[in-house]
Design an enzyme around this catalytic site. Structure first.
Site, short mmCIF file in Angstrom:
data_model
loop_
_atom_site.label_atom_id
_atom_site.label_comp_id
_atom_site.label_asym_id
_atom_site.label_seq_id
_atom_site.Cartn_x
_atom_site.Cartn_y
_atom_site.Cartn_z
N LYS A 1 0.85 -1.20 0.00
CA LYS A 1 0.00 0.00 0.00
C LYS A 1 0.88 1.25 0.00
O LYS A 1 1.91 1.29 0.69
CB LYS A 1 -0.88 -0.03 1.25
CG LYS A 1 -1.93 1.06 1.34
CD LYS A 1 -2.79 0.82 2.59
CE LYS A 1 -3.89 1.84 2.76
NZ LYS A 1 -4.71 1.61 3.96
N SER B 1 -9.63 1.69 3.00
CA SER B 1 -8.76 2.43 2.11
C SER B 1 -7.77 1.56 1.33
O SER B 1 -7.24 1.99 0.31
CB SER B 1 -7.99 3.49 2.91
OG SER B 1 -7.15 2.86 3.87
N SER C 1 -9.68 -0.72 7.18
CA SER C 1 -9.16 -0.59 5.81
C SER C 1 -8.51 -1.83 5.21
O SER C 1 -8.29 -1.86 4.00
CB SER C 1 -8.19 0.57 5.73
OG SER C 1 -8.92 1.76 5.62
N1 GLN Z 1 -12.99 3.86 6.38
C1 GLN Z 1 -12.43 4.25 7.62
C2 GLN Z 1 -12.20 5.73 7.66
O1 GLN Z 1 -12.41 6.34 6.68
C3 GLN Z 1 -11.20 3.48 7.94
C4 GLN Z 1 -9.98 3.97 7.30
C5 GLN Z 1 -8.79 3.12 7.61
O2 GLN Z 1 -8.90 2.07 8.25
N2 GLN Z 1 -7.63 3.59 7.21
O3 GLN Z 1 -11.84 6.29 8.64
#
Ligand code: GLN
Length: 483
Positions: free
Chosen positions: A79, A154, A178
């Site tokens: 990532k 994400s 994410s």
């Molecule tokens: N979707 C969640 C957020 O927007 C989690 C993001 C993540 O785990 N990096 O905060």
């Protein structure tokens, strides 16, 4: 079956049997990226030369009969909020469009010293803030199961790269889901271990008391193989604690693995009373049946405090985000405005306004508001107390149960052009956040494809430091699903 479709452990087995070379495998993956990624948009940077060079080294080691690791020669995507030395680190943001990482993250060092082959860096929501990859400055990553849908986020690039055979395995990060949420959307396995198991050194921070790197893979065995390599205590990350399993070693034979005798699962009643998507509910019922048929005990359990999950998370996470994002000042690093400015204040303002996207700005603003003056008592400290309450309630549940069970996401993958409000988006994290709140290990396991060509993920959340028990149950469930 072509090489790119193999699981990582099958690739490793193939090397040991001299069925194929690492160069052959790497070339096949690179060719697939060239062919497929035009449609999917998983990769932000492909490190072709580095990958081929690494593959050659691995082949030499094989030929010289040198000692190799579990992941030697396995093609991996990383990532793009994790540092790989001399390679771009964009975090999916315009802010870091031209930033080259000067060092390796600890987990990348470990991959390299274990001869993993890094194919490149994959897409994410900007600074990991989002659940769809739509907030990436570099465009959405499409879902390989259905190109009209998002891959989730994400770590959408990670899940999509594994599902479309553009990497055998991927490293993501998980702050509120994410790693698990895109795994649910793309039919991959996504594992976030106990907080602190994998060093965060060299991993861009979103919300430091929640963040944890994790693994996205084709099956649980692949995830375990990678965890064995990247977990461990790191002096450079004060919150790192070590490898809970101290190298997981499992007997993968059917009769051992399938046994779920006496494992106790709790489903929060609150989740069952919700308006779940019908498909999701059906798959959850199927999962419960599979577990029970194989000896597990599944019961409903009341945890009222889980009703405060989304609000508590957003207050705490945005507070941490607001302070963590302050480092992007365009002086030490980051986009610098080309507009004229009279003073440093104007320069900051113009650079940050141009460099950050809408979602990041929204969170910085909310976080700053929440932490300012009296608001800190009103919101931030209150939310910390609720986090404590949720932790106590979950710990109490874990006295009687081994695993908390639920769907990973309440919905199916969103359509790319679905017009969703931020509030609606935030709801997608409802079931994944509790594990981050309390630092627990959690894994998303894919159900078989439905007639609509989509799959949903089932989430197991375990006790802190009992990652081994969680993985064992996950292996059991996964094997039991195979008809
Ligand atoms: N979707 C969640 C957020 O927007 C989690 C993001 C993540 O785990 N990096 O905060």
């Amino acid at each position: 079956m072509s090489l790119k479709e193999l699981k990582a452990w099958e690739i490793a087995e193939g090397y040991r049997n001299r069925d194929f070379s690492c160069t052959e495998v790497t070339e096949e993956f690179l060719n697939n990226i060239e062919e497929k990624d035009k449609d999917i948009n998983a990769y932000l940077t492909v490190t072709k030369d580095l990958a081929l060079e690494q593959a050659k080294k691995v082949d030499e080691k094989f030929n010289n009969r040198e000692e190799l690791s579990e992941i030697s020669g396995v093609p991996i995507s990383v990532k793009d909020n994790i540092s790989v030395k001399d390679v771009k680190l964009t975090c999916g943001s315009k802010m870091l469009e031209n930033y080259i990482s000067p060092y390796d993250a600890t987990l990348v060092e470990k991959i390299k010293s274990n001869d993993g082959v890094i194919l490149g860096k994959v897409n994410l929501d900007e600074f990991a803030m989002g659940a769809s990859t739509r907030t990436s400055y570099y465009g959405v990553t499409k879902n390989p199961l259905d190109l009209t849908r998002v891959s989730g986020g994400s770590s959408g690039g990670s899940a999509a790269s594994v599902k479309s055979n553009q990497a055998a395995i991927s490293i993501g990060t998980d702050t509120g889901g994410s790693v698990r949420q895109p795994s649910s959307f793309c039919q991959t396995v996504g594992m976030k271990p106990t907080y602190g198991s994998i060093s965060r050194f060299g991993v861009s921070t979103m919300a430091n008391t929640f963040d944890q790197p994790g693994v996205i893979a084709k099956d649980v065995r692949d995830a375990i193989m990678m965890l064995n390599v990247i977990e461990g205590r790191d002096e450079r990350d004060a919150t790192s604690v070590g490898n809970p399993g101290l190298n997981y070693n499992f007997d993968y034979s059917d009769d051992v693995i399938k046994n779920l005798e006496g494992v106790k699962f709790a489903i929060p009643k609150l989740y069952l009373e919700m308006n779940l998507n019908e498909r999701v509910r059906k798959e959850l019922e199927e999962a419960i049946k599979v577990l029970r048929d194989n000896g597990a005990i599944v019961e409903e359990y009341d945890i009222d405090s889980l009703g405060y999950t989304i609000e508590t998370y957003n207050i705490l996470v945005n507070g941490e985000i607001a302070s963590n994002m302050a480092r992007f000042d365009s002086i030490r690093y980051g986009h610098r405005t080309s507009k004229d400015y009279e003073n440093i204040e104007e320069m900051y303002r113009a650079s940050r306004s141009e460099g950050f996207g809408e979602e990041v700005k929204r969170r910085i603003m909310i976080g700053t508001h929440i932490l300012s003056m009296d608001n800190a008592d009103e919101y931030y400290y209150k939310a910390l107390k609720v986090r404590g309450l949720i932790k106590n309630d979950m710990d109490k549940m874990f006295k009687d149960y081994d695993i908390m069970l639920c769907p990973t996401v309440p919905t199916l993958p969103f359509k790319i052009d679905d017009d969703m409000s931020p509030i609606e988006m935030y709801q997608a994290d409802l079931f994944t956040i509790p594990a981050n709140m309390i630092g627990a290990p959690s894994i998303s396991l894919p159900m078989p494809l439905g007639e609509d060509g989509l799959s949903i993920g089932i989430e197991f959340t375990g006790k802190r430091f009992k990652d081994r028990d969680l993985l064992k149950a996950a292996l059991g469930f996964e094997r039991s699903l195979i008809k």
